[in-house]
Design a protein around this motif. Structure first.
Motif, mmCIF file in Angstrom:
data_model
loop_
_atom_site.group_PDB
_atom_site.id
_atom_site.type_symbol
_atom_site.label_atom_id
_atom_site.label_comp_id
_atom_site.label_asym_id
_atom_site.label_seq_id
_atom_site.Cartn_x
_atom_site.Cartn_y
_atom_site.Cartn_z
ATOM 1 N N THR A 207 38.128 -25.374 18.992
ATOM 2 C CA THR A 207 37.127 -24.589 18.274
ATOM 3 C C THR A 207 37.293 -24.825 16.781
ATOM 4 O O THR A 207 38.418 -24.896 16.271
ATOM 5 N N VAL A 208 36.175 -24.968 16.104
ATOM 6 C CA VAL A 208 36.187 -25.160 14.653
ATOM 7 C C VAL A 208 35.315 -24.092 14.011
ATOM 8 O O VAL A 208 34.391 -23.563 14.632
ATOM 9 N N THR A 209 35.649 -23.779 12.764
ATOM 10 C CA THR A 209 34.896 -22.796 12.000
ATOM 11 C C THR A 209 34.059 -23.523 10.960
ATOM 12 O O THR A 209 34.605 -24.256 10.126
ATOM 13 N N LEU A 210 32.750 -23.338 11.004
ATOM 14 C CA LEU A 210 31.840 -23.972 10.052
ATOM 15 C C LEU A 210 31.337 -22.935 9.056
ATOM 16 O O LEU A 210 30.848 -21.871 9.452
ATOM 17 N N ALA A 211 31.465 -23.243 7.780
ATOM 18 C CA ALA A 211 30.902 -22.370 6.744
ATOM 19 C C ALA A 211 29.404 -22.618 6.664
ATOM 20 O O ALA A 211 28.959 -23.742 6.453
ATOM 21 N N LEU A 212 28.611 -21.568 6.837
ATOM 22 C CA LEU A 212 27.161 -21.681 6.776
ATOM 23 C C LEU A 212 26.601 -21.242 5.422
ATOM 24 O O LEU A 212 25.393 -21.321 5.209
ATOM 25 N N SER A 213 27.468 -20.789 4.531
ATOM 26 C CA SER A 213 27.002 -20.280 3.243
ATOM 27 C C SER A 213 27.948 -20.739 2.144
ATOM 28 O O SER A 213 29.040 -21.246 2.414
ATOM 29 N N LYS A 214 27.517 -20.569 0.916
ATOM 30 C CA LYS A 214 28.298 -20.963 -0.255
ATOM 31 C C LYS A 214 28.464 -19.769 -1.170
ATOM 32 O O LYS A 214 27.494 -19.119 -1.540
ATOM 33 N N GLU A 215 29.703 -19.479 -1.536
ATOM 34 C CA GLU A 215 29.983 -18.313 -2.375
ATOM 35 C C GLU A 215 29.547 -18.576 -3.817
ATOM 36 O O GLU A 215 29.682 -19.685 -4.331
ATOM 37 N N HIS A 216 29.031 -17.533 -4.450
ATOM 38 C CA HIS A 216 28.604 -17.627 -5.848
ATOM 39 C C HIS A 216 29.381 -16.614 -6.686
ATOM 40 O O HIS A 216 29.105 -15.411 -6.620
ATOM 41 N N ASN A 217 30.338 -17.099 -7.437
ATOM 42 C CA ASN A 217 31.015 -16.233 -8.398
ATOM 43 C C ASN A 217 31.189 -17.001 -9.696
ATOM 44 O O ASN A 217 31.165 -18.240 -9.715
ATOM 45 N N PRO A 218 31.355 -16.307 -10.814
ATOM 46 C CA PRO A 218 31.349 -16.970 -12.119
ATOM 47 C C PRO A 218 32.566 -17.840 -12.402
ATOM 48 O O PRO A 218 32.613 -18.506 -13.441
ATOM 49 N N VAL A 234 32.154 -15.473 -19.410
ATOM 50 C CA VAL A 234 32.913 -15.146 -18.203
ATOM 51 C C VAL A 234 34.305 -14.708 -18.639
ATOM 52 O O VAL A 234 35.050 -15.481 -19.246
ATOM 53 N N ARG A 235 34.641 -13.460 -18.353
ATOM 54 C CA ARG A 235 35.955 -12.914 -18.695
ATOM 55 C C ARG A 235 36.566 -12.279 -17.452
ATOM 56 O O ARG A 235 35.888 -11.531 -16.736
ATOM 57 N N ASP A 236 37.821 -12.601 -17.222
ATOM 58 C CA ASP A 236 38.530 -12.060 -16.053
ATOM 59 C C ASP A 236 37.778 -12.339 -14.760
ATOM 60 O O ASP A 236 37.772 -11.515 -13.828
ATOM 61 N N GLY A 237 37.125 -13.513 -14.718
ATOM 62 C CA GLY A 237 36.420 -13.918 -13.509
ATOM 63 C C GLY A 237 35.116 -13.188 -13.265
ATOM 64 O O GLY A 237 34.561 -13.257 -12.165
ATOM 65 N N ARG A 238 34.587 -12.517 -14.291
ATOM 66 C CA ARG A 238 33.360 -11.738 -14.135
ATOM 67 C C ARG A 238 32.373 -12.052 -15.253
ATOM 68 O O ARG A 238 32.779 -12.398 -16.376
ATOM 69 N N VAL A 239 31.094 -11.907 -14.952
ATOM 70 C CA VAL A 239 30.059 -12.086 -15.971
ATOM 71 C C VAL A 239 30.166 -10.944 -16.981
ATOM 72 O O VAL A 239 30.137 -9.763 -16.601
ATOM 73 N N LEU A 240 30.366 -11.308 -18.247
ATOM 74 C CA LEU A 240 30.579 -10.334 -19.323
ATOM 75 C C LEU A 240 31.759 -9.409 -19.022
ATOM 76 O O LEU A 240 31.845 -8.289 -19.534
ATOM 77 N N GLY A 241 32.652 -9.894 -18.166
ATOM 78 C CA GLY A 241 33.818 -9.112 -17.808
ATOM 79 C C GLY A 241 33.538 -7.978 -16.850
ATOM 80 O O GLY A 241 34.420 -7.146 -16.594
ATOM 81 N N VAL A 242 32.314 -7.942 -16.278
ATOM 82 C CA VAL A 242 31.919 -6.812 -15.426
ATOM 83 C C VAL A 242 31.472 -7.256 -14.037
ATOM 84 O O VAL A 242 32.023 -6.806 -13.013
ATOM 85 N N LEU A 243 30.475 -8.149 -13.961
ATOM 86 C CA LEU A 243 29.832 -8.480 -12.683
ATOM 87 C C LEU A 243 30.603 -9.575 -11.958
ATOM 88 O O LEU A 243 30.850 -10.652 -12.515
ATOM 89 N N GLU A 244 30.941 -9.323 -10.679
ATOM 90 C CA GLU A 244 31.774 -10.254 -9.915
ATOM 91 C C GLU A 244 31.001 -11.440 -9.342
ATOM 92 O O GLU A 244 31.613 -12.453 -8.991
ATOM 93 N N VAL A 245 29.686 -11.327 -9.197
ATOM 94 C CA VAL A 245 28.897 -12.405 -8.604
ATOM 95 C C VAL A 245 27.995 -13.032 -9.665
ATOM 96 O O VAL A 245 27.631 -12.389 -10.650
ATOM 97 N N SER A 246 27.627 -14.298 -9.433
ATOM 98 C CA SER A 246 26.812 -15.021 -10.407
ATOM 99 C C SER A 246 25.371 -15.204 -9.932
ATOM 100 O O SER A 246 24.542 -15.749 -10.663
#
Length: 348
Positions: A207-218, A234-246
């Motif tokens: 059995t294999v695991t296939l990724a069907l999606s692509k993660e979006h982060n800054p 991008v600060r601390d891995g977040r947009v404007l240091g606040v938002l975790e997704v891009s």
């Protein structure tokens, strides 16, 4: 960036579609020739349609959902299960079946996720291509792009008209099944993965695991570059240091900073080697890797005798249990976030 990625072809495919029906034979009576030819054509078309619907390997997705609030004060996730989307379509396309499943993970509130759950599939139904067309695949992809853009624009208009303005945002991961072709469109860090059985070089099944999606982060290079070109940081891995997704639906205050609502779209043709798809918010994947989640589901499906439930087959009982146990295990492992899991069984 290619938004229309195809997943790897399976090492084994399902049986090919049946060959066309032979042309009807000539008849002796000249006066009946035209009538019988028309009847023959109609019967041939009906038989082809029947084969299209019933041909071996045409998959059916059955959805099971489990949602846990975790330690959050509010449930900000939303989900949709529509095994048959045809009732929502404005015009019936030349396909046998259209199914739709989606998970939305809200942040800053639950309004964006709920709005997307209520409206995205309706926008999709309005824009869905109809009739026979040679470039149906590209039209479906364009339909998905337009649907996400429209849903985002509509929510932002509603959000900005409020006093005070809504600042909610949401990820979105949607699975659209058109006959035996799966299209996955996603924004943000909710994910979709599939369990597929393949044959190794030594002949052993694995059995294999296939990724069907692509993660979006800054923190991803392409995402960070787009944000910086738009004047964001991008600060601390977040947009404007606040938002975790891009990428997201909503988040109006970040749209000027390069946060977009354009989804990545991938497609995958289902085969008899495919077992199930897990569609879940990041609450699950904070404590499970994709492989671990697939193995967990497999372990539940392979357990011993289970208590039967009225109206459900043994397989349906097992998938329902696997879905519920997976979500509960995520909470047990310490995920404090909301957890929503949709488990899609693949069968005929």
């Amino acid at each position: 960036m290619d938004l229309f990625d195809d997943l790897p072809e399976p090492t084994q495919t399902s049986a090919p579609p049946p060959s066309s029906v032979p042309a009807h034979t000539a008849i002796d009576e000249e006066e009946d020739r035209g009538l019988k030819r028309r009847r023959g054509d109609e019967e041939e078309e009906e038989e082809e349609e029947l084969k299209k619907v019933c041909r071996e390997g045409l998959p059916v997705l059955r959805g099971y959902v489990a949602a846990r609030r975790g330690e959050r004060e509010e449930m900000q996730d939303a989900h949709v299960l529509l095994p048959d989307l045809s009732s929502c379509l404005t015009s019936l396309p030349s396909v046998s079946r259209v199914s739709y499943f989606a998970v939305f993970d809200g942040h800053g509130g639950a309004r964006a996720s709920r709005y997307a759950a209520e409206h995205l599939h309706l926008n999709l139904a309005k824009k869905f291509p109809s009739g026979h067309t040679e470039n149906g695949d590209r039209l479906i992809k364009k339909c998905l792009l337009d649907t996400f853009r429209q849903t985002d624009e509509d929510f932002l208009k509603k959000a900005s008209s409020q006093k005070p303005a809504w600042k909610d945002g949401s990820t979105a991961t949607c699975v659209l099944l058109v006959d035996d072709m799966v299209y996955v469109a996603n924004l943000g860090d909710s994910r979709a993965v599939m369990c597929r059985t393949e044959t190794a070089e030594d002949g052993q099944k694995k059995t294999v695991t296939l990724a069907l999606s692509k993660e979006h982060n800054p923190t991803i290079y392409e995402e960070r570059m787009r944000i910086q070109r738009a004047g964001g940081t991008v600060r601390d891995g977040r947009v404007l240091g606040v938002l975790e997704v891009s990428r997201s639906i909503g988040d109006g205050q970040y749209k000027r900073c390069g946060v977009i609502s354009t989804p990545d779209i991938r497609r995958c043709q289902l085969t008899s080697n495919d077992s199930f798809i897990i569609l879940a918010c990041d609450g699950l994947f904070k404590v499970f890797s994709a492989d671990e989640a697939v193995k967990f589901v497999l372990s539940v499906l392979q357990e011993g005798v289970m208590d039967q439930k009225a109206g459900l087959t043994e397989q349906e009982v097992r998938f329902e249990a696997a879905c519920q146990q997976l979500a509960s295990e995520a909470v047990r492992r310490g995920c404090a976030d909301n957890v929503t899991v949709i488990l899609l069984s693949i069968g005929c």
